[in-house]
Design a protein around this motif. Structure first.
Motif, PDB file in Angstrom:
ATOM      1  N   LYS A 132       0.832  -1.206   0.000  1.00  0.00           N
ATOM      2  CA  LYS A 132       0.000   0.000   0.000  1.00  0.00           C
ATOM      3  C   LYS A 132       0.865   1.255   0.000  1.00  0.00           C
ATOM      4  N   LYS A 133       1.935   1.230   0.764  1.00  0.00           N
ATOM      5  CA  LYS A 133       2.834   2.393   0.809  1.00  0.00           C
ATOM      6  C   LYS A 133       3.447   2.643  -0.566  1.00  0.00           C
ATOM      7  N   HIS A 134       3.876   1.570  -1.223  1.00  0.00           N
ATOM      8  CA  HIS A 134       4.471   1.688  -2.556  1.00  0.00           C
ATOM      9  C   HIS A 134       3.456   2.266  -3.551  1.00  0.00           C
ATOM     10  N   TYR A 135       2.231   1.746  -3.533  1.00  0.00           N
ATOM     11  CA  TYR A 135       1.211   2.224  -4.457  1.00  0.00           C
ATOM     12  C   TYR A 135       0.768   3.647  -4.136  1.00  0.00           C
ATOM     13  N   ARG A 136       0.740   4.007  -2.869  1.00  0.00           N
ATOM     14  CA  ARG A 136       0.425   5.398  -2.505  1.00  0.00           C
ATOM     15  C   ARG A 136       1.482   6.342  -3.066  1.00  0.00           C
ATOM     16  N   THR A 137       2.743   5.919  -3.009  1.00  0.00           N
ATOM     17  CA  THR A 137       3.832   6.729  -3.553  1.00  0.00           C
ATOM     18  C   THR A 137       3.653   6.929  -5.053  1.00  0.00           C
ATOM     19  N   LEU A 138       3.305   5.842  -5.759  1.00  0.00           N
ATOM     20  CA  LEU A 138       3.087   5.941  -7.205  1.00  0.00           C
ATOM     21  C   LEU A 138       1.881   6.830  -7.523  1.00  0.00           C
ATOM     22  N   ALA A 139       0.841   6.761  -6.709  1.00  0.00           N
ATOM     23  CA  ALA A 139      -0.392   7.499  -6.975  1.00  0.00           C
ATOM     24  C   ALA A 139      -0.300   8.966  -6.589  1.00  0.00           C
ATOM     25  N   HIS A 140       0.703   9.331  -5.828  1.00  0.00           N
ATOM     26  CA  HIS A 140       0.803  10.704  -5.317  1.00  0.00           C
ATOM     27  C   HIS A 140       0.731  11.750  -6.434  1.00  0.00           C
ATOM     28  N   THR A 141       1.393  11.503  -7.543  1.00  0.00           N
ATOM     29  CA  THR A 141       1.458  12.494  -8.621  1.00  0.00           C
ATOM     30  C   THR A 141       0.296  12.378  -9.610  1.00  0.00           C
ATOM     31  N   LEU A 142      -0.560  11.370  -9.456  1.00  0.00           N
ATOM     32  CA  LEU A 142      -1.660  11.169 -10.393  1.00  0.00           C
ATOM     33  C   LEU A 142      -2.803  12.148 -10.132  1.00  0.00           C
ATOM     34  N   ASN A 143      -3.510  12.481 -11.184  1.00  0.00           N
ATOM     35  CA  ASN A 143      -4.733  13.266 -11.084  1.00  0.00           C
ATOM     36  C   ASN A 143      -5.924  12.313 -11.178  1.00  0.00           C
ATOM     37  N   PRO A 144      -7.056  12.679 -10.595  1.00  0.00           N
ATOM     38  CA  PRO A 144      -8.234  11.811 -10.711  1.00  0.00           C
ATOM     39  C   PRO A 144      -8.669  11.648 -12.164  1.00  0.00           C
ATOM     40  N   VAL A 145      -8.903  10.408 -12.591  1.00  0.00           N
ATOM     41  CA  VAL A 145      -9.366  10.151 -13.951  1.00  0.00           C
ATOM     42  C   VAL A 145     -10.881   9.997 -13.999  1.00  0.00           C
ATOM     43  N   ILE A 146     -11.492   9.717 -12.865  1.00  0.00           N
ATOM     44  CA  ILE A 146     -12.940   9.587 -12.769  1.00  0.00           C
ATOM     45  C   ILE A 146     -13.419  10.552 -11.685  1.00  0.00           C
ATOM     46  N   ILE A 147     -14.458  11.323 -12.014  1.00  0.00           N
ATOM     47  CA  ILE A 147     -15.049  12.226 -11.028  1.00  0.00           C
ATOM     48  C   ILE A 147     -16.535  11.883 -10.931  1.00  0.00           C
ATOM     49  N   ILE A 148     -16.943  11.502  -9.740  1.00  0.00           N
ATOM     50  CA  ILE A 148     -18.329  11.127  -9.501  1.00  0.00           C
ATOM     51  C   ILE A 148     -19.034  12.325  -8.877  1.00  0.00           C
ATOM     52  N   GLY A 149     -20.092  12.776  -9.521  1.00  0.00           N
ATOM     53  CA  GLY A 149     -20.812  13.953  -9.052  1.00  0.00           C
ATOM     54  C   GLY A 149     -22.162  13.607  -8.457  1.00  0.00           C
ATOM     55  N   ASP A 150     -23.058  14.587  -8.482  1.00  0.00           N
ATOM     56  CA  ASP A 150     -24.380  14.433  -7.883  1.00  0.00           C
ATOM     57  C   ASP A 150     -25.237  13.364  -8.554  1.00  0.00           C
ATOM     58  N   LYS A 151     -24.975  13.077  -9.819  1.00  0.00           N
ATOM     59  CA  LYS A 151     -25.772  12.081 -10.530  1.00  0.00           C
ATOM     60  C   LYS A 151     -25.410  10.659 -10.122  1.00  0.00           C
ATOM     61  N   GLY A 152     -24.314  10.494  -9.404  1.00  0.00           N
ATOM     62  CA  GLY A 152     -23.949   9.176  -8.889  1.00  0.00           C
ATOM     63  C   GLY A 152     -23.314   8.285  -9.927  1.00  0.00           C
ATOM     64  N   LEU A 153     -23.577   7.004  -9.794  1.00  0.00           N
ATOM     65  CA  LEU A 153     -22.927   5.993 -10.625  1.00  0.00           C
ATOM     66  C   LEU A 153     -23.827   5.596 -11.790  1.00  0.00           C
ATOM     67  N   SER A 154     -23.571   6.154 -12.944  1.00  0.00           N
ATOM     68  CA  SER A 154     -24.326   5.789 -14.135  1.00  0.00           C
ATOM     69  C   SER A 154     -23.614   4.632 -14.834  1.00  0.00           C
ATOM     70  N   GLU A 155     -24.298   4.058 -15.800  1.00  0.00           N
ATOM     71  CA  GLU A 155     -23.710   2.941 -16.546  1.00  0.00           C
ATOM     72  C   GLU A 155     -22.480   3.397 -17.331  1.00  0.00           C
ATOM     73  N   SER A 156     -22.546   4.574 -17.928  1.00  0.00           N
ATOM     74  CA  SER A 156     -21.405   5.069 -18.706  1.00  0.00           C
ATOM     75  C   SER A 156     -20.215   5.391 -17.796  1.00  0.00           C
ATOM     76  N   LEU A 157     -20.484   5.882 -16.585  1.00  0.00           N
ATOM     77  CA  LEU A 157     -19.402   6.147 -15.640  1.00  0.00           C
ATOM     78  C   LEU A 157     -18.722   4.841 -15.230  1.00  0.00           C
ATOM     79  N   MET A 158     -19.516   3.802 -14.988  1.00  0.00           N
ATOM     80  CA  MET A 158     -18.950   2.506 -14.608  1.00  0.00           C
ATOM     81  C   MET A 158     -18.140   1.920 -15.762  1.00  0.00           C
ATOM     82  N   ASP A 159     -18.607   2.087 -16.995  1.00  0.00           N
ATOM     83  CA  ASP A 159     -17.843   1.619 -18.160  1.00  0.00           C
ATOM     84  C   ASP A 159     -16.491   2.320 -18.233  1.00  0.00           C
TER      85      ASP A 159
END
Length: 100
Positions: A8-35
């Motif tokens: 987990k520590k190793h993966y947290r280090t790798l993820a530190h510089t990443l930006n979110p690729v998925i943003i879940i908003g008020d509409k929640g989890l749609s089928e296209s978001l899950m895809d």
């Protein structure tokens, strides 16, 4: 697959510089978001997801749903940002966040 503390520590280090690729908003989890989430996990293996919902309990339910649906591992959760990992044995090296 259960991640050890060192993993987990190793993966947290790798993820530190990443930006979110998925943003879940008020509409929640749609089928296209899950895809798109499945595609992102398949291509990148290690991703950040931002959950723009104010209620902590609702965010926790969404995270549990994401983990159950994708069979991914939870690496870290800080506030509204979650780091997910799902290894892909056929990942493309140019896209994978684990190989870089």
């Amino acid at each position: 697959m259960t991640l050890s503390t060192a993993d987990k520590k190793h993966y947290r280090t790798l993820a530190h510089t990443l930006n979110p690729v998925i943003i879940i908003g008020d509409k929640g989890l749609s089928e296209s978001l899950m895809d798109e989430l499945f595609r992102a996990l398949r291509d990148h293996e290690l991703i950040k997801v931002k959950i723009n919902i104010g209620d902590r309990d609702d965010r926790a339910q969404i995270v549990e749903h994401l983990l159950a649906q994708t069979k991914a591992e939870l690496v870290q959760q800080i506030g509204k940002v979650v780091v997910l990992l799902k290894k892909n044995p056929k990942a493309k090296p140019k896209l994978s966040n684990l190989v870089r």
